[in-house]
Design a protein around this motif. Structure first.
Motif, mmCIF file in Angstrom:
data_model
loop_
_atom_site.group_PDB
_atom_site.id
_atom_site.type_symbol
_atom_site.label_atom_id
_atom_site.label_comp_id
_atom_site.label_asym_id
_atom_site.label_seq_id
_atom_site.Cartn_x
_atom_site.Cartn_y
_atom_site.Cartn_z
ATOM 1 N N ILE A 11 32.667 22.674 37.462
ATOM 2 C CA ILE A 11 32.916 23.853 38.031
ATOM 3 C C ILE A 11 32.339 25.022 37.349
ATOM 4 C CG2 ILE A 11 34.606 25.238 38.894
ATOM 5 C CD1 ILE A 11 36.435 22.808 38.667
ATOM 6 N N GLY A 12 31.556 25.950 38.206
ATOM 7 C CA GLY A 12 30.987 26.966 37.658
ATOM 8 C C GLY A 12 31.673 28.266 38.289
ATOM 9 N N ARG A 32 33.180 29.933 29.161
ATOM 10 C CA ARG A 32 31.999 29.299 29.054
ATOM 11 C C ARG A 32 31.501 28.684 30.562
ATOM 12 N NH1 ARG A 32 32.212 23.410 28.606
ATOM 13 N NH2 ARG A 32 34.349 22.990 29.132
ATOM 14 N N MET A 33 32.431 28.830 31.515
ATOM 15 C CA MET A 33 32.059 28.373 32.952
ATOM 16 C C MET A 33 31.212 29.384 33.924
ATOM 17 S SD MET A 33 35.398 26.062 33.818
ATOM 18 C CE MET A 33 34.763 25.651 35.263
ATOM 19 N N ASP A 34 31.417 30.755 33.158
ATOM 20 C CA ASP A 34 30.795 31.919 34.015
ATOM 21 C C ASP A 34 29.293 31.807 33.946
ATOM 22 O OD1 ASP A 34 31.821 35.402 34.109
ATOM 23 O OD2 ASP A 34 30.255 34.406 34.939
ATOM 24 N N ILE A 35 28.834 31.583 35.127
ATOM 25 C CA ILE A 35 27.130 31.535 35.193
ATOM 26 C C ILE A 35 26.617 33.063 35.825
ATOM 27 C CG2 ILE A 35 27.136 29.019 35.507
ATOM 28 C CD1 ILE A 35 26.913 29.556 38.617
ATOM 29 N N THR A 36 27.467 34.069 35.662
ATOM 30 C CA THR A 36 27.244 35.277 36.156
ATOM 31 C C THR A 36 25.846 35.898 35.625
ATOM 32 O OG1 THR A 36 29.412 35.887 36.739
ATOM 33 C CG2 THR A 36 27.846 37.657 36.634
ATOM 34 N N GLN A 73 23.232 25.477 41.006
ATOM 35 C CA GLN A 73 24.095 24.445 41.193
ATOM 36 C C GLN A 73 23.154 22.991 41.161
ATOM 37 O OE1 GLN A 73 23.978 22.183 44.247
ATOM 38 N NE2 GLN A 73 25.452 21.063 43.566
ATOM 39 N N ALA A 74 22.095 22.949 41.743
ATOM 40 C CA ALA A 74 21.436 21.826 41.507
ATOM 41 C C ALA A 74 20.649 21.383 40.192
ATOM 42 C CB ALA A 74 19.813 21.989 42.673
ATOM 43 N N ASP A 75 20.263 22.827 39.587
ATOM 44 C CA ASP A 75 19.922 22.294 38.056
ATOM 45 C C ASP A 75 20.972 21.910 37.208
ATOM 46 O OD1 ASP A 75 17.246 23.340 39.216
ATOM 47 O OD2 ASP A 75 17.367 25.319 38.198
ATOM 48 N N LEU A 76 21.985 22.590 37.249
ATOM 49 C CA LEU A 76 22.839 22.236 36.179
ATOM 50 C C LEU A 76 23.922 21.294 36.740
ATOM 51 C CD1 LEU A 76 23.314 25.938 34.876
ATOM 52 C CD2 LEU A 76 21.989 23.953 34.046
ATOM 53 N N GLY A 77 23.995 20.709 37.881
ATOM 54 C CA GLY A 77 24.954 19.623 38.478
ATOM 55 C C GLY A 77 26.307 20.079 38.936
ATOM 56 N N TYR A 78 26.551 21.516 39.109
ATOM 57 C CA TYR A 78 27.934 21.977 39.290
ATOM 58 C C TYR A 78 28.484 21.177 40.653
ATOM 59 C CZ TYR A 78 27.507 25.279 35.804
ATOM 60 O OH TYR A 78 27.489 26.269 34.697
ATOM 61 N N ASP A 79 29.732 20.954 40.519
ATOM 62 C CA ASP A 79 30.248 20.431 41.895
ATOM 63 C C ASP A 79 30.854 21.380 42.685
ATOM 64 O OD1 ASP A 79 30.041 17.205 41.445
ATOM 65 O OD2 ASP A 79 30.991 17.874 39.584
ATOM 66 N N LEU A 131 21.860 2.583 42.894
ATOM 67 C CA LEU A 131 22.685 3.492 43.957
ATOM 68 C C LEU A 131 24.059 3.340 43.769
ATOM 69 C CD1 LEU A 131 20.534 3.843 47.108
ATOM 70 C CD2 LEU A 131 20.613 5.438 45.397
ATOM 71 N N ALA A 132 24.504 2.180 43.513
ATOM 72 C CA ALA A 132 26.129 1.845 43.466
ATOM 73 C C ALA A 132 26.409 2.228 42.092
ATOM 74 C CB ALA A 132 26.343 0.421 43.879
ATOM 75 N N ALA A 133 25.342 1.987 41.204
ATOM 76 C CA ALA A 133 25.714 2.209 39.587
ATOM 77 C C ALA A 133 25.844 3.908 39.635
ATOM 78 C CB ALA A 133 24.527 1.750 38.796
ATOM 79 N N GLN A 134 25.004 4.617 40.255
ATOM 80 C CA GLN A 134 25.020 5.967 40.107
ATOM 81 C C GLN A 134 26.267 6.660 40.904
ATOM 82 O OE1 GLN A 134 21.331 6.990 42.216
ATOM 83 N NE2 GLN A 134 20.058 7.045 40.237
ATOM 84 N N ALA A 135 26.488 5.899 41.978
ATOM 85 C CA ALA A 135 27.753 6.748 42.616
ATOM 86 C C ALA A 135 28.914 6.417 41.706
ATOM 87 C CB ALA A 135 27.883 5.824 43.863
ATOM 88 N N ALA A 136 29.156 5.277 41.139
ATOM 89 C CA ALA A 136 30.093 4.772 40.345
ATOM 90 C C ALA A 136 30.259 5.825 39.150
ATOM 91 C CB ALA A 136 30.221 3.303 39.772
ATOM 92 N N GLU A 137 28.938 6.131 38.452
ATOM 93 C CA GLU A 137 29.032 7.055 37.588
ATOM 94 C C GLU A 137 29.419 8.520 37.994
ATOM 95 O OE1 GLU A 137 25.462 9.009 35.008
ATOM 96 O OE2 GLU A 137 25.261 6.784 34.943
ATOM 97 N N ALA A 138 29.122 9.026 39.350
ATOM 98 C CA ALA A 138 29.435 10.152 39.609
ATOM 99 C C ALA A 138 30.811 10.274 39.600
ATOM 100 C CB ALA A 138 28.542 10.541 40.791
ATOM 101 N N GLU A 139 31.522 9.058 40.369
ATOM 102 C CA GLU A 139 32.809 9.179 40.328
ATOM 103 C C GLU A 139 33.649 9.391 38.980
ATOM 104 O OE1 GLU A 139 34.080 6.078 42.932
ATOM 105 O OE2 GLU A 139 33.051 6.435 44.564
#
Length: 194
Positions: free
Chosen positions: A51-52, A179-183, A157-163, A37-45
């Motif tokens: 952004i979508g 390229r960020m437009d998900i419309t 958001q969940a599938d593509l990991g948008y913050d 979990l610590a490694a995942q949190a560090a990786e996420a940071e």
């Protein structure tokens, strides 16, 4: 961790090899979980924010609920317009009778003017009632659209990991990459495409 190791070595479970192995694996997994979990949190940071951008209005208009609302409102408007035309014609007919009624008595003229006022009031009341009804239909339709679109956007958001997902029609956006437009992705998913 010591507690889990003691469970694996308990006399009651000593003869059960698969149980001992399972408990040992569980203990190892629990021991590694905080590090993972610590490694995942560090990786996420360390990962850049994703952004979508979506044109919610376009998605709403092309959604099944949006198209149904558009058809419902178009039918409603056609019906109301026809009825308003009929009522306006009736009011104008009374107006013409008043203008052409030079030979009427005072009482007959008052009756005709009263009929005109009643018809005009009824016309205006009908128009106001139908405006309120149209507003209510639109509000109900917008609620159906929101209920249909929200899970799709949350899924993207969940599938593509948008913050962050921004509405491209909002005044908040200054600049965004196409390229960020998900419309179109949201429209395709509403239509049933993967």
């Amino acid at each position: 961790m010591a507690r889990h190791a003691n469970l694996a070595e308990s006399p009651a479970l000593a003869g059960s090899g698969p149980v001992r192995l399972l408990l040992a694996l569980a203990a190892a997994t629990i021991a590694w979980a905080p590090a993972t979990l610590a490694a995942q949190a560090a990786e996420a940071e360390e990962a850049p924010l994703k952004i979508g951008v979506i044109n919610v209005d376009a998605v709403a208009l092309q959604s099944p609920a949006g198209q149904a609302l558009r058809q419902q409102l178009a039918g409603f408007q056609a019906e109301v317009t026809a009825e308003l035309q009929t009522r306006q014609t009736a009011v104008q007919a009374i107006e013409e009778r008043i203008g052409a009624a030079d030979s009427l008595s005072v009482d007959e003229r008052r009756l005709l003017e009263r009929e005109y006022q009643d018809a005009l009031t009824e016309f205006q009341r009908y128009q106001q009632d139908k405006q309120e009804e149209a507003t209510a239909l639109q509000a109900e339709g917008q609620n159906r659209i929101r209920a249909e679109i929200a899970p799709v956007i949350e899924g993207i958001q969940a599938d593509l990991g948008y913050d962050l997902i921004l509405n491209s029609t909002s005044n908040i956006i200054i600049l965004f990459s196409e390229r960020m437009d998900i419309t179109q992705l949201a429209i395709d998913r509403l239509a049933g495409a993967p």
